[in-house]
Design a protein around this motif. Sequence first.
Motif, PDB file in Angstrom:
ATOM      1  N   PHE A 138      42.781 -23.599  61.203  1.00  0.00           N
ATOM      2  CA  PHE A 138      43.000 -24.927  61.756  1.00  0.00           C
ATOM      3  C   PHE A 138      44.144 -24.884  62.751  1.00  0.00           C
ATOM      4  O   PHE A 138      44.953 -23.953  62.750  1.00  0.00           O
ATOM      5  N   LYS A 139      44.248 -25.923  63.552  1.00  0.00           N
ATOM      6  CA  LYS A 139      45.386 -26.031  64.460  1.00  0.00           C
ATOM      7  C   LYS A 139      46.665 -26.234  63.653  1.00  0.00           C
ATOM      8  O   LYS A 139      46.622 -26.545  62.464  1.00  0.00           O
ATOM      9  N   SER A 140      47.795 -26.093  64.318  1.00  0.00           N
ATOM     10  CA  SER A 140      49.075 -26.109  63.613  1.00  0.00           C
ATOM     11  C   SER A 140      49.417 -27.460  63.001  1.00  0.00           C
ATOM     12  O   SER A 140      49.983 -27.518  61.913  1.00  0.00           O
ATOM     13  N   LYS A 141      49.099 -28.548  63.687  1.00  0.00           N
ATOM     14  CA  LYS A 141      49.504 -29.861  63.193  1.00  0.00           C
ATOM     15  C   LYS A 141      48.835 -30.224  61.859  1.00  0.00           C
ATOM     16  O   LYS A 141      49.522 -30.569  60.901  1.00  0.00           O
ATOM     17  N   PRO A 142      47.495 -30.143  61.728  1.00  0.00           N
ATOM     18  CA  PRO A 142      46.911 -30.454  60.417  1.00  0.00           C
ATOM     19  C   PRO A 142      47.313 -29.459  59.332  1.00  0.00           C
ATOM     20  O   PRO A 142      47.492 -29.838  58.180  1.00  0.00           O
ATOM     21  N   THR A 143      47.492 -28.203  59.717  1.00  0.00           N
ATOM     22  CA  THR A 143      47.920 -27.202  58.746  1.00  0.00           C
ATOM     23  C   THR A 143      49.319 -27.508  58.237  1.00  0.00           C
ATOM     24  O   THR A 143      49.598 -27.417  57.042  1.00  0.00           O
ATOM     25  N   PHE A 144      50.204 -27.894  59.146  1.00  0.00           N
ATOM     26  CA  PHE A 144      51.565 -28.259  58.757  1.00  0.00           C
ATOM     27  C   PHE A 144      51.557 -29.441  57.802  1.00  0.00           C
ATOM     28  O   PHE A 144      52.262 -29.437  56.781  1.00  0.00           O
ATOM     29  N   TRP A 145      50.753 -30.462  58.097  1.00  0.00           N
ATOM     30  CA  TRP A 145      50.723 -31.647  57.231  1.00  0.00           C
ATOM     31  C   TRP A 145      50.082 -31.342  55.876  1.00  0.00           C
ATOM     32  O   TRP A 145      50.469 -31.931  54.860  1.00  0.00           O
ATOM     33  N   LEU A 146      49.117 -30.440  55.834  1.00  0.00           N
ATOM     34  CA  LEU A 146      48.571 -30.031  54.535  1.00  0.00           C
ATOM     35  C   LEU A 146      49.618 -29.298  53.711  1.00  0.00           C
ATOM     36  O   LEU A 146      49.671 -29.465  52.486  1.00  0.00           O
ATOM     37  N   LEU A 147      50.462 -28.512  54.366  1.00  0.00           N
ATOM     38  CA  LEU A 147      51.558 -27.854  53.660  1.00  0.00           C
ATOM     39  C   LEU A 147      52.525 -28.889  53.101  1.00  0.00           C
ATOM     40  O   LEU A 147      52.941 -28.791  51.943  1.00  0.00           O
ATOM     41  N   VAL A 148      52.869 -29.880  53.898  1.00  0.00           N
ATOM     42  CA  VAL A 148      53.792 -30.924  53.443  1.00  0.00           C
ATOM     43  C   VAL A 148      53.206 -31.679  52.258  1.00  0.00           C
ATOM     44  O   VAL A 148      53.897 -31.930  51.259  1.00  0.00           O
ATOM     45  N   VAL A 149      51.919 -32.025  52.327  1.00  0.00           N
ATOM     46  CA  VAL A 149      51.269 -32.738  51.218  1.00  0.00           C
ATOM     47  C   VAL A 149      51.253 -31.870  49.967  1.00  0.00           C
ATOM     48  O   VAL A 149      51.546 -32.346  48.864  1.00  0.00           O
ATOM     49  N   SER A 150      50.930 -30.603  50.121  1.00  0.00           N
ATOM     50  CA  SER A 150      50.894 -29.687  48.987  1.00  0.00           C
ATOM     51  C   SER A 150      52.267 -29.562  48.327  1.00  0.00           C
ATOM     52  O   SER A 150      52.383 -29.633  47.098  1.00  0.00           O
ATOM     53  N   LEU A 151      53.294 -29.385  49.136  1.00  0.00           N
ATOM     54  CA  LEU A 151      54.645 -29.269  48.580  1.00  0.00           C
ATOM     55  C   LEU A 151      55.083 -30.568  47.920  1.00  0.00           C
ATOM     56  O   LEU A 151      55.708 -30.553  46.857  1.00  0.00           O
ATOM     57  N   PHE A 152      54.744 -31.708  48.517  1.00  0.00           N
ATOM     58  CA  PHE A 152      55.125 -33.004  47.952  1.00  0.00           C
ATOM     59  C   PHE A 152      54.424 -33.251  46.615  1.00  0.00           C
ATOM     60  O   PHE A 152      55.073 -33.636  45.629  1.00  0.00           O
ATOM     61  N   VAL A 153      53.119 -33.029  46.570  1.00  0.00           N
ATOM     62  CA  VAL A 153      52.359 -33.287  45.343  1.00  0.00           C
ATOM     63  C   VAL A 153      52.832 -32.380  44.214  1.00  0.00           C
ATOM     64  O   VAL A 153      53.061 -32.844  43.083  1.00  0.00           O
ATOM     65  N   ASN A 154      53.018 -31.107  44.495  1.00  0.00           N
ATOM     66  CA  ASN A 154      53.430 -30.181  43.441  1.00  0.00           C
ATOM     67  C   ASN A 154      54.869 -30.439  42.988  1.00  0.00           C
ATOM     68  O   ASN A 154      55.160 -30.338  41.801  1.00  0.00           O
ATOM     69  N   THR A 155      55.752 -30.795  43.908  1.00  0.00           N
ATOM     70  CA  THR A 155      57.122 -31.148  43.525  1.00  0.00           C
ATOM     71  C   THR A 155      57.120 -32.411  42.671  1.00  0.00           C
ATOM     72  O   THR A 155      57.848 -32.494  41.663  1.00  0.00           O
ATOM     73  N   LEU A 156      56.312 -33.384  43.058  1.00  0.00           N
ATOM     74  CA  LEU A 156      56.204 -34.627  42.282  1.00  0.00           C
ATOM     75  C   LEU A 156      55.674 -34.356  40.877  1.00  0.00           C
ATOM     76  O   LEU A 156      56.195 -34.897  39.892  1.00  0.00           O
ATOM     77  N   LEU A 157      54.673 -33.501  40.760  1.00  0.00           N
ATOM     78  CA  LEU A 157      54.138 -33.158  39.446  1.00  0.00           C
ATOM     79  C   LEU A 157      55.158 -32.409  38.595  1.00  0.00           C
ATOM     80  O   LEU A 157      55.235 -32.635  37.379  1.00  0.00           O
ATOM     81  N   ILE A 158      55.951 -31.563  39.209  1.00  0.00           N
ATOM     82  CA  ILE A 158      57.000 -30.862  38.467  1.00  0.00           C
ATOM     83  C   ILE A 158      58.018 -31.859  37.938  1.00  0.00           C
ATOM     84  O   ILE A 158      58.409 -31.813  36.767  1.00  0.00           O
ATOM     85  N   ILE A 159      58.450 -32.777  38.780  1.00  0.00           N
ATOM     86  CA  ILE A 159      59.436 -33.779  38.358  1.00  0.00           C
ATOM     87  C   ILE A 159      58.886 -34.664  37.256  1.00  0.00           C
ATOM     88  O   ILE A 159      59.557 -34.930  36.262  1.00  0.00           O
ATOM     89  N   ILE A 160      57.635 -35.112  37.411  1.00  0.00           N
ATOM     90  CA  ILE A 160      57.005 -35.978  36.402  1.00  0.00           C
ATOM     91  C   ILE A 160      56.929 -35.267  35.060  1.00  0.00           C
ATOM     92  O   ILE A 160      57.218 -35.869  34.004  1.00  0.00           O
ATOM     93  N   ASN A 161      56.542 -34.005  35.071  1.00  0.00           N
ATOM     94  CA  ASN A 161      56.363 -33.301  33.804  1.00  0.00           C
ATOM     95  C   ASN A 161      57.651 -32.777  33.199  1.00  0.00           C
ATOM     96  O   ASN A 161      57.672 -32.395  32.033  1.00  0.00           O
ATOM     97  N   LEU A 162      58.729 -32.756  33.958  1.00  0.00           N
ATOM     98  CA  LEU A 162      60.017 -32.372  33.391  1.00  0.00           C
ATOM     99  C   LEU A 162      60.728 -33.563  32.711  1.00  0.00           C
ATOM    100  O   LEU A 162      61.581 -33.364  31.858  1.00  0.00           O
ATOM    101  N   ILE A 163      60.347 -34.756  33.130  1.00  0.00           N
ATOM    102  CA  ILE A 163      61.002 -35.952  32.554  1.00  0.00           C
ATOM    103  C   ILE A 163      60.404 -36.279  31.200  1.00  0.00           C
ATOM    104  O   ILE A 163      59.342 -36.095  30.848  1.00  0.00           O
TER     105      ILE A 163
END
Length: 95
Positions: A70-95
């Motif tokens: 894919f082009k850089s822009k959609p790939t970059f945003w998929l990376l951001v979404v992936s990092l955000f979702v997984n970080t959010l799940l880590i925080i939720i499950n640690l609480i």
Amino acid sequence: MKAPVVQHLIDEFDYNRYMYIPLTIIFQSCLGSIAAMLVLSKGTTLQSGIELFFSVATCMMYNAALLAQFKSKPTFWLLVVSLFVNTLLIIINLI
């Protein structure tokens, strides 16, 4: 004011794309596996199944975008979404 900063990050990602590809694959896969471990450590319920689905789906979407070149822009945003979702799940499950 934030738009130029985001555009600079996208331009940096595009310029050094072949350097960032292996780094981000390793980083987001490790973060996703930590999120999956924490989700499954609470047991196997419908909620944990849904959380695990979102963790795996976001990681796989980013990996698929890289494989499909894919082009850089959609790939970059998929990376951001992936990092955000997984970080959010880590925080939720640690609480």
